[in-house]
Design a protein around this motif. Structure first.
Motif, PDB file in Angstrom:
ATOM      1  N   VAL A 267       0.859  -1.190   0.000  1.00  0.00           N
ATOM      2  CA  VAL A 267       0.000   0.000   0.000  1.00  0.00           C
ATOM      3  C   VAL A 267       0.891   1.236   0.000  1.00  0.00           C
ATOM      4  N   CYS A 268       0.666   2.084  -0.971  1.00  0.00           N
ATOM      5  CA  CYS A 268       1.400   3.347  -1.060  1.00  0.00           C
ATOM      6  C   CYS A 268       0.549   4.459  -0.459  1.00  0.00           C
ATOM      7  N   ASN A 269       1.079   5.096   0.557  1.00  0.00           N
ATOM      8  CA  ASN A 269       0.388   6.204   1.212  1.00  0.00           C
ATOM      9  C   ASN A 269       0.662   7.485   0.424  1.00  0.00           C
ATOM     10  N   ALA A 270      -0.295   7.859  -0.421  1.00  0.00           N
ATOM     11  CA  ALA A 270      -0.185   9.087  -1.213  1.00  0.00           C
ATOM     12  C   ALA A 270      -1.196  10.129  -0.735  1.00  0.00           C
ATOM     13  N   ASP A 271      -1.547  10.039   0.551  1.00  0.00           N
ATOM     14  CA  ASP A 271      -2.487  10.993   1.143  1.00  0.00           C
ATOM     15  C   ASP A 271      -1.693  12.175   1.701  1.00  0.00           C
ATOM     16  N   GLU A 272      -1.030  12.877   0.823  1.00  0.00           N
ATOM     17  CA  GLU A 272      -0.123  13.969   1.191  1.00  0.00           C
ATOM     18  C   GLU A 272      -0.928  15.176   1.670  1.00  0.00           C
ATOM     19  N   GLY A 273      -1.066  15.306   2.996  1.00  0.00           N
ATOM     20  CA  GLY A 273      -1.942  16.342   3.525  1.00  0.00           C
ATOM     21  C   GLY A 273      -1.267  17.419   4.338  1.00  0.00           C
ATOM     22  N   ASP A 274       0.049  17.317   4.552  1.00  0.00           N
ATOM     23  CA  ASP A 274       0.732  18.320   5.363  1.00  0.00           C
ATOM     24  C   ASP A 274       0.830  19.658   4.634  1.00  0.00           C
ATOM     25  N   SER A 275       0.664  20.742   5.387  1.00  0.00           N
ATOM     26  CA  SER A 275       0.847  22.071   4.803  1.00  0.00           C
ATOM     27  C   SER A 275       2.292  22.208   4.331  1.00  0.00           C
ATOM     28  N   GLY A 276       2.466  22.835   3.187  1.00  0.00           N
ATOM     29  CA  GLY A 276       3.811  23.077   2.666  1.00  0.00           C
ATOM     30  C   GLY A 276       4.474  21.869   2.059  1.00  0.00           C
ATOM     31  N   THR A 277       3.718  20.822   1.711  1.00  0.00           N
ATOM     32  CA  THR A 277       4.321  19.635   1.092  1.00  0.00           C
ATOM     33  C   THR A 277       3.693  19.343  -0.263  1.00  0.00           C
ATOM     34  N   PHE A 278       4.535  18.903  -1.177  1.00  0.00           N
ATOM     35  CA  PHE A 278       4.059  18.602  -2.523  1.00  0.00           C
ATOM     36  C   PHE A 278       4.984  17.638  -3.259  1.00  0.00           C
ATOM     37  N   SER A 279       5.938  17.033  -2.564  1.00  0.00           N
ATOM     38  CA  SER A 279       6.892  16.158  -3.251  1.00  0.00           C
ATOM     39  C   SER A 279       6.217  14.904  -3.801  1.00  0.00           C
ATOM     40  N   ASP A 280       5.257  14.341  -3.056  1.00  0.00           N
ATOM     41  CA  ASP A 280       4.536  13.168  -3.558  1.00  0.00           C
ATOM     42  C   ASP A 280       3.813  13.526  -4.855  1.00  0.00           C
ATOM     43  N   ARG A 281       3.082  14.626  -4.816  1.00  0.00           N
ATOM     44  CA  ARG A 281       2.357  15.059  -6.013  1.00  0.00           C
ATOM     45  C   ARG A 281       3.304  15.277  -7.175  1.00  0.00           C
ATOM     46  N   MET A 282       4.418  15.923  -6.909  1.00  0.00           N
ATOM     47  CA  MET A 282       5.352  16.273  -7.973  1.00  0.00           C
ATOM     48  C   MET A 282       5.955  15.042  -8.647  1.00  0.00           C
ATOM     49  N   ILE A 283       6.312  14.021  -7.850  1.00  0.00           N
ATOM     50  CA  ILE A 283       6.915  12.827  -8.439  1.00  0.00           C
ATOM     51  C   ILE A 283       5.860  12.017  -9.185  1.00  0.00           C
ATOM     52  N   MET A 284       4.629  11.981  -8.669  1.00  0.00           N
ATOM     53  CA  MET A 284       3.576  11.223  -9.354  1.00  0.00           C
ATOM     54  C   MET A 284       3.143  11.893 -10.648  1.00  0.00           C
ATOM     55  N   GLU A 285       3.244  13.222 -10.708  1.00  0.00           N
ATOM     56  CA  GLU A 285       2.906  13.931 -11.941  1.00  0.00           C
ATOM     57  C   GLU A 285       4.080  13.976 -12.911  1.00  0.00           C
ATOM     58  N   GLY A 286       5.299  13.965 -12.387  1.00  0.00           N
ATOM     59  CA  GLY A 286       6.466  14.138 -13.245  1.00  0.00           C
ATOM     60  C   GLY A 286       7.212  12.874 -13.596  1.00  0.00           C
ATOM     61  N   ASP A 287       7.074  11.815 -12.756  1.00  0.00           N
ATOM     62  CA  ASP A 287       7.781  10.557 -13.008  1.00  0.00           C
ATOM     63  C   ASP A 287       7.030   9.407 -12.352  1.00  0.00           C
ATOM     64  N   PRO A 288       5.791   9.139 -12.778  1.00  0.00           N
ATOM     65  CA  PRO A 288       4.974   8.130 -12.098  1.00  0.00           C
ATOM     66  C   PRO A 288       5.522   6.711 -12.206  1.00  0.00           C
ATOM     67  N   PHE A 289       6.282   6.421 -13.277  1.00  0.00           N
ATOM     68  CA  PHE A 289       6.802   5.069 -13.432  1.00  0.00           C
ATOM     69  C   PHE A 289       7.794   4.695 -12.337  1.00  0.00           C
ATOM     70  N   VAL A 290       8.461   5.686 -11.736  1.00  0.00           N
ATOM     71  CA  VAL A 290       9.413   5.362 -10.675  1.00  0.00           C
ATOM     72  C   VAL A 290       8.678   4.856  -9.436  1.00  0.00           C
ATOM     73  N   LEU A 291       7.479   5.364  -9.187  1.00  0.00           N
ATOM     74  CA  LEU A 291       6.661   4.856  -8.085  1.00  0.00           C
ATOM     75  C   LEU A 291       6.164   3.447  -8.414  1.00  0.00           C
ATOM     76  N   ILE A 292       5.697   3.258  -9.630  1.00  0.00           N
ATOM     77  CA  ILE A 292       5.220   1.933 -10.047  1.00  0.00           C
ATOM     78  C   ILE A 292       6.349   0.911  -9.929  1.00  0.00           C
ATOM     79  N   GLU A 293       7.537   1.281 -10.407  1.00  0.00           N
ATOM     80  CA  GLU A 293       8.682   0.384 -10.337  1.00  0.00           C
ATOM     81  C   GLU A 293       9.017   0.046  -8.885  1.00  0.00           C
ATOM     82  N   GLY A 294       8.998   1.047  -8.021  1.00  0.00           N
ATOM     83  CA  GLY A 294       9.285   0.816  -6.603  1.00  0.00           C
ATOM     84  C   GLY A 294       8.281  -0.117  -5.965  1.00  0.00           C
TER      85      GLY A 294
END
Length: 518
Positions: free
Chosen positions: A178-205
């Motif tokens: 299970v990948c926790n992509a519930d990125e809810g902290d103020s001032g955070t966006f790295s999860d969103r950025m990697i999923m929008e910019g390089d989603p295959f790296v998450l799939i591969e992981g």
């Protein structure tokens, strides 16, 4: 030869007008009869320069930004497709100081490739980690991840290898990733950025994690506020499945693994792993008591690995370069790199990936460039709405799990929110209590009741009613919440409240006293 023009489809760039810039560029290409095509890449993470347009030239890419729709015709007039001179020209993007100072491992491809092209992903080093993993035993993969020193990048900092080993050793025919992509902290966006910019790296992981632990099914639990991610990630999953990266035989191997995206309903508490599991099962998201641990009894009662997006996205580089390579970055028990998100009242807001060890002051002053208003930095909050407020006299603290914990702080998801000298820390402390009260799942008394009482006490303090008594009460409340709450929501709310009270006591005085002191 067709010229590639890169215009981000990252949500940050879209919010700043990237869609209109792309439409204007298409119009100019068609009108001028140019042999050029637009590639919708991810963001490089320099949001003060977005939308940043890049063009592929014989000498490499040339960047321009921030570009408005009205600038596009002028850029083409100036010879955009040859990398021509223009007032918005930024030169080679990798030489922009903000990027040049980074150590990009996890985000190496972000902003460079077409996010939904598996061919582009592989041409830039993708799938090497998975192919290496397929040549190892599952336990060999776990040992490589353990050697790397990778810890949970979602905030807890728990060693990833230990979690994987526990699931690997648990005997059950059905296991889950299970990948926790519930990125809810103020001032955070790295999860969103990697999923929008390089989603295959998450799939591969996730595939590597499945092979390592014996899991055959994966779920990405995505926050509902990320519709753009949802579209891109599903497109990438479909492409991965069509290419045999997912399915009954991963890249022709004996291993099976498939995955899907599930969207949450907007509850902050579902970022906590057991509340996330309840939500994923279709229940109300509430924190479960531990034990049993999710590694033993997780999703649908089965052994489950729950990792954050960045944790899983860091795995391919570890399996590609080796655990020792990754471990060589960082300091102490904090190994590898971490994507630090610099936001708030800051001149250069964006994502900065670096090895652990830079000081907080370097990140805020040198990398972030100080405040956007030009006023002095008074405080920074690190670790989201439950993170501590740091005064300038603690800016020499290294960005490291243990160094932060030693000073009653937490790195969390590595978001830094900058405040100038106009901030009122009493208001910020009240916001933390109110946030906890609103987002509490209600299962435990210290969190549910303590946060509500905390708001009331801080309101009385603001009104100047018996200030010493209120300070004593809020301190006692924080102590009860810290040690009595079932999960980190109630347990960490005292961090922003007590750090504000400790480091900025003048803001907790009655207004007349404060004014006299000034």
């Amino acid at each position: 030869m067709t010229i590639n023009i890169y215009i981000p489809r990252d949500a940050g760039a879209l919010a700043l007008g990237a869609e209109k810039v792309a439409a204007a560029a298409r119009e100019e290409i068609e009108k001028r009869g140019l042999d050029a095509k637009i590639v919708r890449n991810g963001s490089r993470g320099m949001f003060w320069l977005e939308p940043m347009v890049e063009v592929q030239t014989a000498e490499g890419r040339v960047a321009y930004g921030p570009v408005k729709p009205g600038d596009v015709a002028g850029l083409f007039d100036a010879g955009l497709i040859e990398g021509g001179a223009h007032d918005l020209a930024l030169g080679r993007p990798e030489k922009i100081p903000f990027l040049a100072k980074q150590t990009r491992l996890t985000f190496a491809r972000c902003g460079i490739i077409d996010p939904v092209s598996l061919e582009d992903y592989e041409a830039h080093g993708g799938l090497r980690g998975l192919r290496n993993a397929l040549e190892k035993t599952p336990l060999g993969i776990v040992e490589e991840v353990t050697e790397s020193g990778l810890r949970g990048r979602g905030g807890a900092g728990f060693p990833t290898g230990i979690k994987w080993k526990t699931v690997h050793d648990t005997d059950d025919p059905q296991k889950y990733i299970v990948c926790n992509a519930d990125e809810g902290d103020s001032g955070t966006f790295s999860d969103r950025m990697i999923m929008e910019g390089d989603p295959f790296v998450l799939i591969e992981g996730m595939v590597i994690a499945g092979i390592a632990t014996g899991a055959t099914r994966g779920y990405v639990y995505l926050r509902s506020e990320y519709p753009n991610v949802h579209r891109i990630l599903n497109e990438a999953i479909d492409a991965a499945r069509a290419a045999g990266m997912l399915g009954k035989s991963v890249l022709g191997s004996e291993y099976a693994f498939d995955m899907e995206v599930r969207v949450g309903a907007g509850a902050y508490v579902c970022g906590e792993e057991t509340a996330l599991l309840d939500s994923l099962e279709g229940k109300r998201g509430q924190v479960r008591a531990k034990p049993p641990l999710p590694a033993h009894e997780g999703l649908f009662g089965k052994p489950t690995v729950i990792n954050n997006v960045i944790s899983l996205a860091s795995v391919p580089i570890i399996l590609d370069k080796g655990g020792a390579y990754y471990r060589d970055f960082g300091m102490g028990r904090s190994r590898g790199t971490i994507p630090i998100q610099i936001t708030g009242n800051v001149k250069h807001g964006g994502l900065f990936e670096a090895a652990f060890g830079m000081t907080l002051g370097e990140l805020v002053d040198d990398i972030g460039g100080g405040t956007a208003t030009g006023r002095p930095v008074r405080a920074v909050q690190v670790g989201g709405p439950l993170g501590a407020y740091w005064p300038r006299d603690l800016f020499d603290t290294p960005f490291d799990y243990e160094a932060f914990a030693a000073k009653d702080g937490l790195i969390g998801h590595a978001g830094i929110v900058v405040f100038d000298d106009t901030v009122d820390l009493l208001k910020q402390a009240r916001f933390a209590m109110e946030f906890c009260a609103v987002e509490s799942c209600g299962k435990c008394t210290p969190c549910r009741i303590g946060s509500t009482r905390g708001v009331e006490v801080l309101d009385r303090l603001k009104q100047g009613i018996a200030p010493e008594e209120q300070i004593e009460t809020v301190t006692d409340l924080c102590n009860t919440m810290k040690f009595g709450s079932l999960c980190a929501l109630g347990g960490f709310t005292p961090y922003p409240v007590m750090s504000a009270l400790t480091h900025f006591p003048e803001d907790f005085r009655p207004a007349p006293v404060r004014e006299a002191a000034e």
